[in-house]
Design a protein around this motif. Structure first.
Motif, PDB file in Angstrom:
ATOM      1  N   UNK A 732       0.665  -1.069   0.146  1.00 20.37           N
ATOM      2  CA  UNK A 732      -0.038   0.101  -0.045  1.00 20.37           C
ATOM      3  C   UNK A 732       0.942   1.180   0.053  1.00 20.37           C
ATOM      4  N   UNK A 733       0.496   2.297  -0.596  1.00 22.72           N
ATOM      5  CA  UNK A 733       1.192   3.480  -0.706  1.00 22.72           C
ATOM      6  C   UNK A 733       1.121   4.222   0.592  1.00 22.72           C
ATOM      7  N   UNK A 734       0.176   4.131   1.238  1.00 20.53           N
ATOM      8  CA  UNK A 734      -0.067   4.904   2.630  1.00 20.53           C
ATOM      9  C   UNK A 734       0.132   3.985   3.688  1.00 20.53           C
ATOM     10  N   UNK A 735       1.172   4.097   4.662  1.00 22.36           N
ATOM     11  CA  UNK A 735       1.511   3.115   5.704  1.00 22.36           C
ATOM     12  C   UNK A 735       1.308   3.727   6.863  1.00 22.36           C
ATOM     13  N   UNK A 736       0.768   2.988   7.824  1.00 24.80           N
ATOM     14  CA  UNK A 736       0.810   4.024   9.118  1.00 24.80           C
ATOM     15  C   UNK A 736       0.828   2.910  10.533  1.00 24.80           C
ATOM     16  N   UNK A 737       1.066   3.292  11.498  1.00 24.31           N
ATOM     17  CA  UNK A 737       0.947   2.394  12.753  1.00 24.31           C
ATOM     18  C   UNK A 737       0.742   3.302  13.993  1.00 24.31           C
ATOM     19  N   UNK A 738       0.236   2.720  14.819  1.00 27.10           N
ATOM     20  CA  UNK A 738      -0.052   3.094  16.184  1.00 27.10           C
ATOM     21  C   UNK A 738       1.125   2.716  17.299  1.00 27.10           C
ATOM     22  N   UNK A 739       1.753   3.426  17.909  1.00 29.21           N
ATOM     23  CA  UNK A 739       2.749   2.783  19.047  1.00 29.21           C
ATOM     24  C   UNK A 739       2.187   3.129  20.351  1.00 29.21           C
ATOM     25  N   UNK A 740       1.997   2.039  21.088  1.00 30.61           N
ATOM     26  CA  UNK A 740       1.612   2.138  22.688  1.00 30.61           C
ATOM     27  C   UNK A 740       2.797   1.913  23.251  1.00 30.61           C
ATOM     28  N   UNK A 741       3.061   2.582  24.311  1.00 33.09           N
ATOM     29  CA  UNK A 741       4.192   2.258  25.265  1.00 33.09           C
ATOM     30  C   UNK A 741       4.029   2.725  26.602  1.00 33.09           C
ATOM     31  N   UNK A 742       4.633   2.027  27.624  1.00 35.05           N
ATOM     32  CA  UNK A 742       4.641   2.413  28.867  1.00 35.05           C
ATOM     33  C   UNK A 742       6.004   2.486  29.451  1.00 35.05           C
ATOM     34  N   UNK A 743       6.571   3.527  29.899  1.00 32.60           N
ATOM     35  CA  UNK A 743       7.716   3.771  30.472  1.00 32.60           C
ATOM     36  C   UNK A 743       7.660   3.515  31.937  1.00 32.60           C
ATOM     37  N   UNK A 775       4.914   6.030  36.179  1.00 33.65           N
ATOM     38  CA  UNK A 775       4.756   5.144  35.270  1.00 33.65           C
ATOM     39  C   UNK A 775       4.190   6.084  34.182  1.00 33.65           C
ATOM     40  N   UNK A 776       4.569   6.189  33.162  1.00 37.74           N
ATOM     41  CA  UNK A 776       4.419   7.289  31.777  1.00 37.74           C
ATOM     42  C   UNK A 776       3.948   6.244  30.727  1.00 37.74           C
ATOM     43  N   UNK A 777       2.684   6.371  30.648  1.00 31.81           N
ATOM     44  CA  UNK A 777       2.196   5.626  29.244  1.00 31.81           C
ATOM     45  C   UNK A 777       2.162   6.801  27.875  1.00 31.81           C
ATOM     46  N   UNK A 778       2.296   6.297  26.894  1.00 32.35           N
ATOM     47  CA  UNK A 778       2.140   7.286  25.746  1.00 32.35           C
ATOM     48  C   UNK A 778       1.868   6.447  24.506  1.00 32.35           C
ATOM     49  N   UNK A 779       1.382   7.350  23.417  1.00 30.14           N
ATOM     50  CA  UNK A 779       0.700   6.834  22.346  1.00 30.14           C
ATOM     51  C   UNK A 779       1.292   7.640  21.304  1.00 30.14           C
ATOM     52  N   UNK A 780       1.840   7.228  20.094  1.00 25.62           N
ATOM     53  CA  UNK A 780       2.252   7.972  19.137  1.00 25.62           C
ATOM     54  C   UNK A 780       1.805   7.157  17.815  1.00 25.62           C
ATOM     55  N   UNK A 781       1.173   8.080  16.802  1.00 24.74           N
ATOM     56  CA  UNK A 781       0.703   7.825  15.567  1.00 24.74           C
ATOM     57  C   UNK A 781       2.016   7.924  14.390  1.00 24.74           C
ATOM     58  N   UNK A 782       2.276   7.225  13.626  1.00 27.08           N
ATOM     59  CA  UNK A 782       3.251   7.289  12.559  1.00 27.08           C
ATOM     60  C   UNK A 782       2.630   7.214  11.462  1.00 27.08           C
ATOM     61  N   UNK A 783       3.177   7.785  10.356  1.00 28.47           N
ATOM     62  CA  UNK A 783       2.583   7.569   8.856  1.00 28.47           C
ATOM     63  C   UNK A 783       3.721   7.833   8.035  1.00 28.47           C
ATOM     64  N   UNK A 784       3.713   7.054   6.802  1.00 29.33           N
ATOM     65  CA  UNK A 784       4.447   7.481   5.643  1.00 29.33           C
ATOM     66  C   UNK A 784       3.865   7.047   4.398  1.00 29.33           C
TER      67      UNK A 784
END
Lengths: 785, 273
Positions: A732-743, A775-784
């Motif tokens: 696919x041309x458009x790729x994306x992902x969600x990253x969930x992390x907990x520090x 405890x630091x949760x975080x969420x990031x959305x990445x695309x290309x």
């Protein structure tokens, strides 16, 4: 001069061996993006042990006797390309390698028979491909190469969430951090919690902990060589991300397809928005943020010439209304010209500008007071790679840098009716010549030997001072513009040897001497933007380090699992520390506050790494000791340096469940830093004061922490009908992902600092621990796309 | 000062997600040492020498006082002044008519608990305050309150101005008493930057209200005393951004803790507006 002569005699003597040989050379690129591939391996089927590796510009050159050969081009994660050549003349072979098909569908990287780690003489080197660290969980979800490096053996974090690092007992100012060859003087944002490197714009990072090649110099402990991406030379591409702390956007495109490209990448944080939510009303007018901008362009003028222009600008800005402001940051720019003089001789000329400054502003208009400091470099380098024959690769070059140090630039608004003199500016010139040879002897023995000569000259205009025991000025000498104030010379030999024991293991040893002529003056235990750099002078002698190291490397399971054990011993001269109670900020006589001594560091580093497969990651362990001895501190006895940590363990695991789901986790454990705590107390002026008996005689509590992350990819492929009405899978041309992390998953309250004070109620002294980041949760959305 | 102030703001943002906890840290017990607080000045009755002993960290703050010591201060002309222990307060040694003269070097000699401790201090010149006042920020002159918008405009602050003579090498300390109670903050500066200029500033940390009676002492001191107080303020703490802690740089011999100062001061009292 002597060294140039040496280089030539070496060249002449080696020339005697070459007869009826021809050279195959060229550039290796990624077929999809057109990015140069650094470190691709070129091997010859017919001649085991002969081969070449692409340099940082993707260039390779291999000289062989006349004949017919099968040439393999390999790079991890890419399809191996094999070509047949008849070498009866010099051949130019540019090639594009494609990402292996399996990688797309099964997210499984092909296991290549590389074993590269066994073959080079390099030891104490960590390489990180920025793509590979995407899923490692990090604080606030901000990908950070400096923090990922800290998970490797021998590299220690400067503190909780800190991007500063210590390598093999060296200080955080003893790392030469290069971004496209430009030194970055302050690599951290927001008091060290984030590094200045935006991973989206980066391609490759290499950290030399041991004997760095002779082309690098100027810092004692390590070289971190960071390369920016060139930009996609095939098509317009964009990528970006939205996270808790910042948003990022990168655009890249060809200038002329396959000839030139550019990339521009930006990142900005919104920490200032956090302040709005704070309970403190007084913070309402406050603003705090940082941004980074990376840009790079390259153009191939001919198949022998290529131009690169790259730049970085990053600033932290803090302000409180119009009245108070504090901003700091780096600016670097690099202009490079690659020229292929002959199939065997690759040259690069570089011009670099680098600057770090900070400005504190108080008041506004004509009533404003500004306090600033900066360091600025103009730097010219000329480097050559000479691929003499398949047994010798020579590197030689020269470098000259003009440094300007402005420790204190003070501007007082005219309305205020007074003036204050600036702290005098200092100028210096740092120059170097180097030569080194990668020498293969038979199939089993590889040597690297090199020599670097450096000179550091402080020049006028300016004044120097002589101080008495108490630090009072006893004598002042004035110098004219460009007049020599003081000069130092250094001769740094570098030596590495690799004995390949068998297909699976090798033994390596190395020695290097390094000189450092610039010194970071910081009295604080944490990195702060107001730390200043000072040149070697009549008072500050260059710091010198000698390091010997020995390593054993063993690969398992067809080179898919790498194990290494390295030991090192390092001795330091002219280590800098401060007199008790030193006044460092805006002090024109700061040199009088410094003390000098010696240091030693030694340790054992173990690393077990799995690089391919569904399941990847590493386990690293470091056992080490770092001590200093400085007259005037700790009664002149040896004491543990603050970065001394006995044990340091990191575990990093990544698991690709399927093409859509990736799990990652890391766990770190280390012995608490050496720290100075009181051993007594007393009363002065009605106040209780702590009494100290020894420097760094105590330990912070041991540190440990686990981080977890999940990356969820949106479907990467789709099924379309081709001309014959058959279903095919395409990316696919458009790729994306969600990253969930907990520090800090299990909420360990690691001590950031421990303060001793009197409890107002009980009247007793107690120790208070400050823990950041529970405890630091975080969420990031990445695309290309 | 400004540096600290700025960092505090940045750190505050992070502290929203941090936490503090009292923990148990075992500490070694340092050998007991003699502590000397030898404060002498040009104001009659404002000179004293206090002798105490240090203690271990986790004991209470009732420090042992040293009685029966001999305390002698000798000026450069050889005139001895013997300080005698106060009849009501143990460990406090006084010489009621003692006065520090301008440009004079003094030697202190103490014999206490079988140990001899000496120190030297030099006086310079008597400073004078050009202006000192306490008022809400909104009423203070604009040119003197740059950067104070962090505070509520009704916050009352103490503002001072004094003139530094042209030669470099002067060191100052301000001691403030609010309604008779000593302000525990240290206000010290030198003229390495801005020599010969008018020095002005605010006594940050002095918490005052309308109608408070403030007594202020502006004093000059030698370099050794400046270093002592500078290191006392900057190096004895153990906070997250503090320098590596150490004992203040004392001008006393025999590993004694504390200081000996010969100060010249200008004093004044006023009521906060």
């Amino acid at each position: 001069m002597k060294i140039t002569l040496l280089a030539f005699t070496l060249l002449l003597s080696l020339h005697l061996f070459s007869q009826n040989n021809y050279t195959i050379s060229g550039n290796i690129k990624d077929s999809e993006t057109g990015e140069d591939i650094i470190g691709a391996q070129i091997t010859i089927k017919e001649m085991e042990g002969k081969g070449a590796i692409t340099n940082v510009y993707g260039f390779y050159s291999l000289t062989l006797p006349e004949g017919k050969y099968t040439v393999n081009y390999r790079f991890i994660g890419y399809k191996t390309t094999t070509i047949k050549v008849e070498l009866n003349q010099n051949i130019r072979k540019d090639l594009e390698l494609g990402v292996s098909a399996e990688m797309l569908n099964t997210v499984e990287v092909t296991a290549e028979k590389l074993g590269e780690n066994l073959k080079t003489t390099e030891m104490g080197v960590d390489k990180i491909n920025v793509k590979d660290i995407e899923s490692i969980p990090v604080l606030f979800g901000e990908k950070d190469i400096l923090k990922t490096m800290q998970l490797l053996p021998g590299v220690k974090s400067a503190g909780e969430g800190n991007s500063g690092f210590y390598v093999r007992g060296g200080g955080s100012d003893q790392n030469l951090i290069l971004l496209d060859e430009a030194p970055v003087y302050n690599a951290s944002h927001l008091l060290g919690f984030f590094s200045v490197f935006n991973s989206d714009a980066l391609k490759d990072v290499k950290l030399y902990k041991g004997a760095a090649p002779a082309e690098f110099g100027g810092r004692l402990s390590s070289v971190m060589d960071i390369k920016m991406k060139e930009g996609n030379s095939k098509k317009l591409a964009a990528s970006g991300g939205i996270g808790l702390i910042s948003s990022r956007l990168t655009l890249e495109a060809p200038i002329v397809k396959d000839k030139g490209s550019f990339i521009i990448s930006g990142r900005r944080t919104y920490v200032d928005q956090f302040l709005r939510f704070s309970n403190n009303d007084r913070l309402d007018g406050a603003g705090l943020f940082f941004y980074d901008l990376n840009a790079k362009a390259n153009y191939r003028i001919s198949n022998k010439d290529r131009i690169f222009i790259s730049g970085y600008l990053g600033r932290d800005q803090f302000k409180f209304g119009e009245q108070l402001s504090f901003d700091w940051g780096n600016l670097t720019s690099t202009v490079r010209w690659n020229h292929i003089y002959s199939p065997k001789l690759f040259g690069n000329a570089t011009f670099i500008f680098s600057k770090y400054n900070y400005v504190i502003g108080i008041g506004e208009g004509n009533g404003k007071i500004e306090l600033g400091s900066q360091i600025q470099d103009f730097n010219f380098k000329k480097d050559f790679d000479y691929y003499l024959n398949s047994n010798h690769t020579l590197k030689f070059g020269a470098n000259i840098i003009h440094h300007t140090f402005e420790p204190g630039d003070i501007n007082i608004g005219e309305d205020l009716g007074f003036t204050i003199d600036d702290i005098p500016v200092k100028h210096s010139v740092e120059s170097a010549l180097y030569v080194s040879d990668d020498h293969k002897i038979g199939k089993r023995l590889n040597l690297t030997y090199g020599l670097r000569y450096s000179n550091f000259t402080q020049i006028g205009p300016g004044e120097t001072y002589a101080f008495d025991e108490e630090g009072n000025v006893t004598e002042t000498t004035t110098y004219q513009t460009n007049e020599k104030v003081v000069a130092y010379n250094g001769l740094s030999p570098r030596f590495g040897v690799n004995l390949i024991l068998n297909e699976k293991s090798s033994l390596k040893a190395g020695y290097s001497r390094t000189y450092q002529y610039m010194h970071l003056i910081s009295n604080s235990t944490s990195a702060t933007p107001t730390d200043i750099w000072l040149p070697s002078s009549n008072i500050i002698k260059p710091q010198v380090a000698d390091q010997v190291s020995l390593g054993y490397f063993r690969n398992f399971r067809k080179n898919t699992i790498e194990f290494s054990a390295e030991t090192y011993y390092k001795s330091f001269q002219n280590v800098i520390d401060y007199r008790d109670g030193a006044e460092v900020t805006l002090n024109p006589n700061v040199e009088a506050e410094l003390l000098f001594g010696i240091g030693r560091a030694y340790g054992l580093e173990l690393l077990l790494k799995k690089k391919t497969g569904k399941f990847t990651g590493w386990v690293s362990y470091t056992l080490s000791k770092t001590e200093n001895q400085i007259e005037g501190i700790n009664n002149g006895d040896w004491f543990s340096a603050k970065q001394d940590r006995t044990h340091d363990i990191s575990v990093v695991l990544m698991y690709n469940l399927n093409e859509r789901l990736n799990f990652s986790g890391s766990w770190v454990y280390y012995t608490g830093n050496a720290v100075t705590f009181p051993s007594g107390k007393y009363e002065i002026d009605g106040q209780v004061i702590n009494q100290y008996t020894e420097r760094n005689g105590y330990r912070m509590p041991n540190y440990h922490r686990m981080d977890l992350g999940i990356t969820l990819y949106n479907k990467k492929t789709k099924i379309v009908k081709d001309i014959d009405n058959k279903s095919v899978t395409v990316k696919k041309k458009f790729q994306s992902n969600w990253n969930f992390s907990v520090y800090n998953v299990y909420g360990r309250e690691n001590a950031y600092s421990i303060t001793f004070g009197t409890n107002a109620e009980t009247g007793l002294t107690e120790a208070t621990k400050l823990a950041l980041f529970k405890i630091i949760p975080s969420i990031t959305y990445n695309f290309n796309f | 000062m400004k540096k600290v102030f700025t960092f505090l703001l940045i750190i505050t943002a992070f502290l929203q997600i941090s936490c503090e906890e009292v923990i148990d840290i075992p500490l070694n017990d340092a050998a007991q040492k003699i502590v000397v607080e030898a404060f002498t000045s040009n104001i009659e009755g404002r000179s004293y020498v206090k002798l105490t002993k240090s203690s271990t960290v986790y004991t209470n703050n009732n420090f042992e006082k040293i009685s029966g010591a001999s305390v002698i201060i000798t000026d450069q002309n050889g005139i001895n002044s013997v300080f005698l222990e106060d009849s009501t307060e143990k460990g406090l040694y006084l010489f009621p008519s003692f006065k520090v003269e301008n440009n004079m070097t003094y030697d202190l000699k103490i014999n206490a608990d079988g140990e001899e401790i000496t120190g030297t201090a030099t006086s310079s010149f008597t400073p004078s305050l050009d202006l000192i006042m306490g008022a809400p920020i909104s009423l203070l002159p604009d040119t003197l309150t740059q950067g104070l918008e962090f505070f509520d405009p009704s916050t009352r602050l103490i503002l001072y101005l004094f003139s530094d003579p042209i030669p470099t090498g002067d060191n100052y300390r301000i001691i403030a008493y609010i309604n008779g109670e000593k302000d525990n903050n240290y206000y010290i500066t030198n003229d390495l930057i801005g020599s010969g200029e008018q020095f002005g500033g605010v006594l940050f940390g002095a918490d005052v209200d309308s109608a408070d009676v403030v007594h202020v002492e502006l004093l000059t001191m030698d370099n050794a005393n400046y270093d002592y107080f500078y290191s006392l303020v900057n190096n004895t703490g153990t906070g997250p951004f503090a320098a590596t802690p150490s004992n203040p740089v004392s001008n006393l011999t025999n590993n004694a803790l504390g200081y000996f100062g010969a100060y010249l001061m200008d004093t004044t009292s006023f009521v906060v507006f």
